[in-house]
Write a protein that holds these residues in place. Structure first.
Motif, PDB file in Angstrom:
ATOM      1  N   PHE A 772     -42.404 -23.337 -58.525  1.00  0.00           N
ATOM      2  CA  PHE A 772     -42.207 -22.877 -57.138  1.00  0.00           C
ATOM      3  C   PHE A 772     -43.057 -23.758 -56.238  1.00  0.00           C
ATOM      4  N   GLU A 773     -42.411 -24.697 -55.557  1.00  0.00           N
ATOM      5  CA  GLU A 773     -43.206 -25.663 -54.816  1.00  0.00           C
ATOM      6  C   GLU A 773     -43.400 -25.319 -53.353  1.00  0.00           C
ATOM      7  N   ASP A 774     -42.295 -24.889 -52.715  1.00  0.00           N
ATOM      8  CA  ASP A 774     -42.403 -24.596 -51.285  1.00  0.00           C
ATOM      9  C   ASP A 774     -43.350 -23.426 -51.079  1.00  0.00           C
ATOM     10  N   PRO A 775     -43.964 -23.363 -49.901  1.00  0.00           N
ATOM     11  CA  PRO A 775     -44.755 -22.158 -49.604  1.00  0.00           C
ATOM     12  C   PRO A 775     -43.840 -20.937 -49.723  1.00  0.00           C
ATOM     13  N   TYR A 776     -44.316 -19.918 -50.395  1.00  0.00           N
ATOM     14  CA  TYR A 776     -43.442 -18.767 -50.608  1.00  0.00           C
ATOM     15  C   TYR A 776     -44.216 -17.498 -50.351  1.00  0.00           C
ATOM     16  N   LYS A 777     -43.458 -16.417 -50.197  1.00  0.00           N
ATOM     17  CA  LYS A 777     -44.135 -15.123 -50.142  1.00  0.00           C
ATOM     18  C   LYS A 777     -43.582 -14.255 -51.259  1.00  0.00           C
ATOM     19  N   VAL A 778     -44.405 -13.290 -51.649  1.00  0.00           N
ATOM     20  CA  VAL A 778     -44.032 -12.456 -52.779  1.00  0.00           C
ATOM     21  C   VAL A 778     -43.887 -11.016 -52.308  1.00  0.00           C
ATOM     22  N   ILE A 779     -42.750 -10.434 -52.630  1.00  0.00           N
ATOM     23  CA  ILE A 779     -42.516  -9.039 -52.248  1.00  0.00           C
ATOM     24  C   ILE A 779     -42.314  -8.234 -53.522  1.00  0.00           C
ATOM     25  N   THR A 800     -40.288  -2.750 -60.340  1.00  0.00           N
ATOM     26  CA  THR A 800     -38.848  -2.876 -60.597  1.00  0.00           C
ATOM     27  C   THR A 800     -38.274  -4.177 -60.053  1.00  0.00           C
ATOM     28  N   ALA A 801     -38.897  -4.722 -58.976  1.00  0.00           N
ATOM     29  CA  ALA A 801     -38.343  -5.976 -58.450  1.00  0.00           C
ATOM     30  C   ALA A 801     -39.429  -6.813 -57.794  1.00  0.00           C
ATOM     31  N   ILE A 802     -39.424  -8.084 -58.117  1.00  0.00           N
ATOM     32  CA  ILE A 802     -40.302  -9.020 -57.414  1.00  0.00           C
ATOM     33  C   ILE A 802     -39.413 -10.054 -56.753  1.00  0.00           C
ATOM     34  N   GLU A 803     -39.620 -10.274 -55.460  1.00  0.00           N
ATOM     35  CA  GLU A 803     -38.885 -11.355 -54.800  1.00  0.00           C
ATOM     36  C   GLU A 803     -39.868 -12.466 -54.499  1.00  0.00           C
ATOM     37  N   ILE A 804     -39.502 -13.660 -54.823  1.00  0.00           N
ATOM     38  CA  ILE A 804     -40.343 -14.811 -54.489  1.00  0.00           C
ATOM     39  C   ILE A 804     -39.478 -15.687 -53.596  1.00  0.00           C
ATOM     40  N   VAL A 805     -39.771 -15.637 -52.310  1.00  0.00           N
ATOM     41  CA  VAL A 805     -38.877 -16.299 -51.349  1.00  0.00           C
ATOM     42  C   VAL A 805     -39.670 -17.217 -50.424  1.00  0.00           C
TER      43      VAL A 805
END
Ligand code: GLC
Length: 807
Positions: A772-779, A800-805
């Motif tokens: 994961f190279e770009d700056p991302y946020k984790v939800i 139940t869910a992790i979003e890395i966007v």
């Protein structure tokens, strides 16, 4: 002239192998079934009466057909040590029709045509593509010395076909162009050309123009497989007695063939988790002081180790089920102390029972008639470690039960597992038993010609059943050198007395992959070589490879110096330690991989030719292998190399050491500094790892690590957990996590489902991101978490869910 004379003498000496050669040279009369006269359709099978032979074809499933031939109008009792008694063939629907030329049997996936004029067979897939086709087909010769028949099947073959399997064979992974023999042999110091070797697994797979199938010849006589060596257009397999009885298993994926074969011959029970840890062995560690020092050294030097093996010198004069009281005055106490420190103790047993009128095991064996007898009733006498011995007939259920019952003492002493050796069976001088030795064969009395190849397996079975009898709710662990098809129901295996050489590192790798393709995943080699002294580099490279083989043990003859990790220079020791630690770090993944093998019959090691059979480039590669779903390894098998070429199969792969993302379906050049083994992780993998430990379950880690390798498509990973020791999991007391990684618009999402009945005690997951190279946020479950742009963060174990966007 001279040459001919030699040959004759040789065949006199060893008629078993050479008899056949002579047979062929002399053009002994071959008999064939002849034309079909009539047939009878029954539930699940068709009986076909040809002029000179009857064929019974059973439809085991839509993918599995079983063929049996009777020559004299009657079939033998259909008894098999290989087939899992729990295997149930479904009542498969099939369609039967006749044409002018043939009888046709159709399942949903296959078509089998049996030609009316000569009873030869052709099996086609649904698209009409031929999978196998008889050339000469089934035929037989009279077996003159012993009666009965040499039963043979000859199919068409071609130079381009690939053949895999056959257990622990050495030589190239693809068997095409070779002839192999199955007759379990104690082959001390074997080499790449040695055949036969220790195990007898008459199962191979064919890959013919992209389509895979398997053939399992369930016959325990001495068997031969000629993969186009004699004639490149023919594949023959034959047995020196008994019935031609084989199973055809359709793929078309080779992986599925192994799976189906493993369903048929049985799955491996889940072992205690410690058996997947690191084992240390030598012939032999004694006395007690040496064993205690060994254990202390491991802990002092912080080299993880779970198991210590005691070889034959723990016994009193090599009498099985005894202790040498001078060397081990209080085995119970020693084993208990070792256990305190996280070590489990395994002891060796051999089949030879010392002829000693004062030895109870000997007395019982004689009294109850459990020992093998010669044709005329004398007990067979052969010399092994204790001198002259008798040998239990492990094919006699009463003798097995007795043997099982003898383990009570060792288990009470605290022994955790048992090592079965010399069970080909091996006898000094003569090699093995004379052919006239009688066996009960579970109520089908026979000579050693039929009993030989199953002897070792039945010994391992009796041992396993003994452990089961005395270990309460604990799981059993056994290891064996000899085996027949189906051994995986009872035991793990190792590849015997190899050498400390680079060639042997390679051989060990091929043997383990081949065993895995033959239904026996729980396999390993004597790391560093049994015979000879490896230098630090060879030992290090072997440890690196074996870290990823299912059974991981250093063992050596002891004649050529010691082989504990600290016997090597510091720079090697440090790397060896790191890899043994790594074995423990990947334990959640490894244990899950075992569970997948035990539960779904998925082979743990997969040669890339097995996993990527449609890619021709993989077919003759034999070093690269997958461990489980996600890890690809290519051992370094030569000295002083800083890089090596290897094939990266299709898809995207992360270099484990650098996180570099590489596209596959090509050959690559990989850096191989001594600290690294080429290791790649499939994109999309969630590799489950944990903190390093000194032994399995030394402590409950705070978190389990989820190494998330960014997906390019949807992928699924599993994590299986239970207590690792008891059989409670059979009652459902276990947990299965399923992680699905999916690319979404601006990143990826990880979905987690849990089927939980067992609490492994850790508190959460430490997620480590890769790729994961770009700056991302984790939800996480809808809440954005602050991760300070590190690639590691903690989540609760019930997420139940992790979003890395993208930010
Ligand atoms: C056989 C085994 C070996 C063992 C030795 C002594 O050679 O293969 O592993 O150490 O016997 O028991």
């Amino acid at each position: 002239m001279e040459e001919n004379k030699d040959k004759t003498q040789e065949s006199e000496k060893d008629f078993e192998g050479n008899y056949i050669e002579k047979f062929q040279e002399q053009k002994e009369e071959e008999f064939y079934p002849g034309g079909i006269i009539s047939w009878k359709q029954k539930k699940g099978r068709v009986k076909i009466y040809a002029q000179h032979s009857t064929l019974e074809l059973s439809i085991i499933s839509e993918k599995i057909l079983k063929f049996r031939y009777a020559n004299d109008g009657y079939f033998e009792d259909d008894f098999s040590y290989a087939i899992d008694p729990e295997f149930e063939s479904g009542n498969t629907h099939y369609h039967f029709e006749t044409t002018e030329e043939a009888l046709i049997i159709k399942t949903d996936l296959l078509q089998c045509a049996i030609k009316k004029s000569d009873a030869t067979i052709k099996i086609l897939d649904n698209n009409g593509k031929i999978l196998i086709e008889d050339e000469k087909g089934y035929h037989w010769k009279d077996e003159r010395r012993f009666g009965g028949h040499v039963v043979i099947s000859t199919l068409k073959s071609s130079k381009t076909n690939k053949y895999y399997g056959l257990g622990d064979k050495t030589g190239s992974l693809n068997l095409n162009g070779t002839r192999r023999e199955l007759w379990g042999t104690d082959c001390y110091g074997y080499g790449n050309e040695t055949d036969p070797v220790y195990k007898n697994i008459p199962f191979f797979m064919g890959l013919n123009d992209g389509e895979g199938y398997g053939i399992f010849l369930d016959n325990s006589f001495r068997t031969f497989f000629d993969f186009g060596q004699e004639r490149k257009e023919a594949l023959s397999f034959w047995a020196q007695g008994g019935e031609m009885r084989y199973y055809f298993i359709y793929g078309p994926k080779l992986e599925n063939v192994v799976q189906d074969y493993t369903e048929l011959t049985g799955r491996s029970p889940l072992p205690p988790k410690w058996a997947l840890g690191y084992h240390q062995s030598k012939w032999s560690y004694y006395p007690e002081k040496t064993v205690r020092e060994l254990a202390k050294n491991f802990r002092d030097k912080k080299i993880p180790c779970d198991v210590i093996h005691l070889d034959i010198d723990y016994m009193d004069g090599y009498r099985i089920f005894t202790w040498n009281n001078e060397r081990f005055p209080n085995p119970k106490q020693m084993i208990a102390d070792l256990k305190e420190d996280g070590f489990k103790t395994i002891v060796i047993v051999d089949p030879g029972i010392k002829i000693d009128p004062l030895y109870t095991v000997f007395q019982q064996g004689v009294h109850h008639n459990y020992f093998c007898q010669r044709m005329d009733g004398a007990r067979f006498k052969g010399s092994v470690w204790p001198g002259p011995c008798h040998f239990p007939d492990f094919t006699n259920p009463a003798a097995r039960k007795w043997w099982s019952g003898l383990f009570g003492g060792l288990i009470q002493d605290g022994v955790a597992g048992v090592w079965n050796d010399m069970n080909e069976p091996a006898v000094f001088e003569e090699g093995t038993f004379p052919r006239d030795v009688r066996h009960d064969y579970d109520g089908h009395p026979c000579s050693h010609r039929k009993g030989h190849n199953v002897y070792g397996m039945q010994m391992a079975r009796a041992t396993y059943e003994g452990l089961e009898q005395f270990s309460g709710n604990n799981r059993s662990f056994t290891i064996t050198r000899s085996a027949y098809a189906g051994i995986q129901r009872f035991s793990s295996v190792w590849t015997g007395d190899n050498l400390a050489s680079w060639e042997h590192l390679k051989i060990a790798n091929i043997q383990c992959q081949r065993l895995s393709a033959s239904g026996v995943s729980f396999a390993g080699s004597d790391v560093g070589g049994f015979i000879g002294a490896p230098d630090g580099e060879l030992y290090t490279r072997w440890i690196q490879m074996a870290t990823f083989h299912p059974f991981f043990r250093t063992h050596s003859s002891g004649d050529h110096g010691d082989k504990e990790p600290w016997q090597f220079e510091e720079k090697y020791l440090n790397i060896v330690r790191k890899f043994i630690e790594m074995r423990y770090e990947i334990m959640p993944y490894l244990y899950t991989t075992y569970w997948q093998y035990s539960e779904y019959a998925k082979p743990m090691l997969r040669a890339i030719s097995l996993a990527y059979q449609h890619d021709k480039e993989t077919l003759d590669r034999e070093e690269e292998f997958l461990l489980g779903q996600h890890i690809l390894i290519c051992p370094v098998s030569a000295p002083k190399v800083n890089q090596r070429m290897m094939y990266l199969p299709e898809g995207e792969w992360y270099n484990f050491w650098t996180d570099e993302l590489l596209s596959g379906k090509r050959e690559i050049n990989v850096e191989t500094p001594l600290e690294q083994i080429p290791m790649f992780i499939k994109a999309g993998a969630i590799l489950t790892m944990q903190d390093k430990m000194q032994y399995v379950d030394e402590f409950v880690p705070e978190n389990i690590k989820l190494h998330v390798y960014k997906a390019l498509g949807e992928t699924e990973s599993e994590l299986y957990e239970d207590d690792g020791l008891s059989k409670d999991f059979e009652l459902g007391i276990s947990t299965l996590h399923t992680f699905t990684q999916k690319p979404v618009d601006n990143g990826i999402v990880i979905l987690h489902t849990i089927d939980t009945e067992y609490d492994a005690g850790y508190t959460g997951f430490e997620v480590c991101l890769h790729g994961f190279e770009d700056p991302y946020k984790v939800i996480v479950d809808g809440n954005t978490i602050n991760i300070d742009q590190t690639s590691t963060f903690i989540v609760g174990k019930e997420f139940t869910a992790i979003e890395i966007v993208k930010q």
